[in-house]
Every structure is written in C-alpha cells, then in structure tokens.
Design a protein around this motif. Sequence first.
Motif, PDB file in Angstrom:
ATOM      1  N   UNK A   1       0.813  -1.223   0.000  1.00  0.00           N
ATOM      2  CA  UNK A   1       0.000   0.000   0.000  1.00  0.00           C
ATOM      3  C   UNK A   1       0.845   1.270   0.000  1.00  0.00           C
ATOM      4  N   UNK A   2       1.941   1.248   0.728  1.00  0.00           N
ATOM      5  CA  UNK A   2       2.736   2.463   0.929  1.00  0.00           C
ATOM      6  C   UNK A   2       4.029   2.448   0.104  1.00  0.00           C
ATOM      7  N   UNK A   3       4.078   1.701  -0.977  1.00  0.00           N
ATOM      8  CA  UNK A   3       5.288   1.573  -1.794  1.00  0.00           C
ATOM      9  C   UNK A   3       5.776   2.948  -2.253  1.00  0.00           C
ATOM     10  N   UNK A   4       7.082   3.112  -2.384  1.00  0.00           N
ATOM     11  CA  UNK A   4       7.642   4.417  -2.760  1.00  0.00           C
ATOM     12  C   UNK A   4       7.165   4.954  -4.110  1.00  0.00           C
ATOM     13  N   UNK A   5       6.744   4.068  -5.034  1.00  0.00           N
ATOM     14  CA  UNK A   5       6.282   4.543  -6.335  1.00  0.00           C
ATOM     15  C   UNK A   5       4.814   4.965  -6.331  1.00  0.00           C
ATOM     16  N   UNK A   6       4.170   4.914  -5.169  1.00  0.00           N
ATOM     17  CA  UNK A   6       2.752   5.270  -5.068  1.00  0.00           C
ATOM     18  C   UNK A   6       2.584   6.601  -4.345  1.00  0.00           C
ATOM     19  N   UNK A   7       1.608   7.361  -4.798  1.00  0.00           N
ATOM     20  CA  UNK A   7       1.147   8.531  -4.054  1.00  0.00           C
ATOM     21  C   UNK A   7      -0.028   8.029  -3.212  1.00  0.00           C
ATOM     22  N   UNK A   8       0.085   8.136  -1.914  1.00  0.00           N
ATOM     23  CA  UNK A   8      -0.933   7.599  -1.013  1.00  0.00           C
ATOM     24  C   UNK A   8      -1.646   8.767  -0.342  1.00  0.00           C
ATOM     25  N   UNK A   9      -2.950   8.633  -0.208  1.00  0.00           N
ATOM     26  CA  UNK A   9      -3.793   9.674   0.374  1.00  0.00           C
ATOM     27  C   UNK A   9      -4.621   9.078   1.504  1.00  0.00           C
ATOM     28  N   UNK A  10      -5.012   9.931   2.435  1.00  0.00           N
ATOM     29  CA  UNK A  10      -5.934   9.531   3.493  1.00  0.00           C
ATOM     30  C   UNK A  10      -7.070  10.543   3.580  1.00  0.00           C
ATOM     31  N   UNK A  11      -8.244  10.017   3.910  1.00  0.00           N
ATOM     32  CA  UNK A  11      -9.413  10.850   4.192  1.00  0.00           C
ATOM     33  C   UNK A  11      -9.603  10.849   5.696  1.00  0.00           C
ATOM     34  N   UNK A  12      -9.864  12.019   6.237  1.00  0.00           N
ATOM     35  CA  UNK A  12     -10.063  12.163   7.676  1.00  0.00           C
ATOM     36  C   UNK A  12     -11.456  12.724   7.941  1.00  0.00           C
ATOM     37  N   UNK A  13     -12.170  12.093   8.862  1.00  0.00           N
ATOM     38  CA  UNK A  13     -13.498  12.585   9.244  1.00  0.00           C
ATOM     39  C   UNK A  13     -13.871  11.990  10.587  1.00  0.00           C
ATOM     40  N   UNK A  14     -13.794  12.745  11.646  1.00  0.00           N
ATOM     41  CA  UNK A  14     -13.389  14.148  11.717  1.00  0.00           C
ATOM     42  C   UNK A  14     -11.886  14.293  11.483  1.00  0.00           C
ATOM     43  N   UNK A  15     -11.403  15.537  11.315  1.00  0.00           N
ATOM     44  CA  UNK A  15      -9.961  15.726  11.109  1.00  0.00           C
ATOM     45  C   UNK A  15      -9.156  15.000  12.188  1.00  0.00           C
ATOM     46  N   UNK A  16      -8.130  14.283  11.727  1.00  0.00           N
ATOM     47  CA  UNK A  16      -7.289  13.510  12.638  1.00  0.00           C
ATOM     48  C   UNK A  16      -7.663  12.050  12.727  1.00  0.00           C
ATOM     49  N   UNK A  17      -8.880  11.672  12.271  1.00  0.00           N
ATOM     50  CA  UNK A  17      -9.301  10.270  12.285  1.00  0.00           C
ATOM     51  C   UNK A  17      -9.313   9.740  10.852  1.00  0.00           C
ATOM     52  N   UNK A  18      -8.395   8.843  10.534  1.00  0.00           N
ATOM     53  CA  UNK A  18      -8.303   8.283   9.180  1.00  0.00           C
ATOM     54  C   UNK A  18      -9.448   7.286   8.988  1.00  0.00           C
ATOM     55  N   UNK A  19     -10.295   7.575   7.981  1.00  0.00           N
ATOM     56  CA  UNK A  19     -11.450   6.718   7.705  1.00  0.00           C
ATOM     57  C   UNK A  19     -11.385   6.080   6.321  1.00  0.00           C
ATOM     58  N   UNK A  20     -10.360   6.440   5.560  1.00  0.00           N
ATOM     59  CA  UNK A  20     -10.193   5.861   4.238  1.00  0.00           C
ATOM     60  C   UNK A  20      -8.824   6.196   3.694  1.00  0.00           C
ATOM     61  N   UNK A  21      -8.408   5.437   2.692  1.00  0.00           N
ATOM     62  CA  UNK A  21      -7.116   5.675   2.070  1.00  0.00           C
ATOM     63  C   UNK A  21      -7.188   5.250   0.607  1.00  0.00           C
ATOM     64  N   UNK A  22      -6.316   5.840  -0.184  1.00  0.00           N
ATOM     65  CA  UNK A  22      -6.222   5.506  -1.602  1.00  0.00           C
ATOM     66  C   UNK A  22      -4.784   5.686  -2.042  1.00  0.00           C
ATOM     67  N   UNK A  23      -4.434   5.008  -3.126  1.00  0.00           N
ATOM     68  CA  UNK A  23      -3.128   5.240  -3.724  1.00  0.00           C
ATOM     69  C   UNK A  23      -3.302   5.468  -5.214  1.00  0.00           C
TER      70      UNK A  23
END
Length: 165
Positions: free
Chosen positions: A43-65
């Motif tokens: 998921x966190x490989x160096x060739x990937x741009x990884x994103x997180x969604x926070x709701x509320x801010x500070x609580x990770x509720x989703x991720x994408x690469x």
Amino acid sequence: MPIREATPDDWPRIWPFWHRIVAAADTYTWDPDTPEEAARALWMAPDKRVYVAEDPPGQVVGSAYLTPNYGGPASRVANAGFMVDPDHGGRGIGRALAEHVLAEATAHGYRAMVFNAVVETNPAVGLWTSLGFTVLGTVPEAFEHPRHGWVGLHIMYRALGRPGD
C-alpha cells in the motif's frame, strides 16, 4: 472532508481497516493472510502517491493510492486502489477519495486510469461506473468469493482530462 497525502505515520491508522477488508476476501485479490509488513509494502510503496481521508480531522477513515499501471511508454496510464473503513461506509468517503484521486491523476499528467481486477460483485462497481469508468472486459470465474462462489473480475477504464483542457 479533508483528504491529504499520507505520511509513514498514517500506516498504523490504515492497517486495521486494510487488514479487515483484505481478510474478508470479497473485494481484493491480495492474500487474505497478508502480514502487516507485506501489506505496508503493497500500500505504501515508494512509487505510489498515497492519500488519506479524515473525518473528523485527525481520524483516518479511508485511504487511496495512485501509481502508474504500466511502465515505460505506457506510464501515463494510472492505477489506483481505494479502501474505506467499513465502520464508516455509506457516507460518501469512497466517492470523495475517488474524485480526489482522479483530479490528482489528471494534474500529474495521466491520460487514463485502469483497474485491473474489480470483483464483479463489489458494490464499488456502481461508484466507478457513475464516475465514467467502463468495463472493458471480464475475466470469467476468476475470483473465488466467500459467499457467491466463482465470480468474474472486471477490467475497468476511464479516460482522464488533460491538464489545461
């Protein structure tokens, strides 16, 4: 909802739902017994741009690469992966992540996005089609679903707008 680039410190908040989703063996083709360090490398490989969604801010509720699907002369075709914590499903987090990643892919010069193996029974198929993806083909009976038996894997595609269009 805030969506930002992930940092290595986000992994401990991604791993619990990543593990839960992959272990369910109904939407991803990864081994349900993937250990944490291997999952992090995927998921966190160096060739990937990884994103997180926070709701509320500070609580990770989703991720994408976001990553190239191919190399060399075909490296402008993107691939992406998305996961939303099942405890927070149905709130538009997946759509928000998808729209964000599609915008990022366009901004980074990708010309198209391809999903290589979307389980045909995955409810996200509806999301992808609503966002303009089409099913290019289906590999029949390629995925052993724990409830539905052998189901197909869709190959899905969408052209992306070009920067400046």
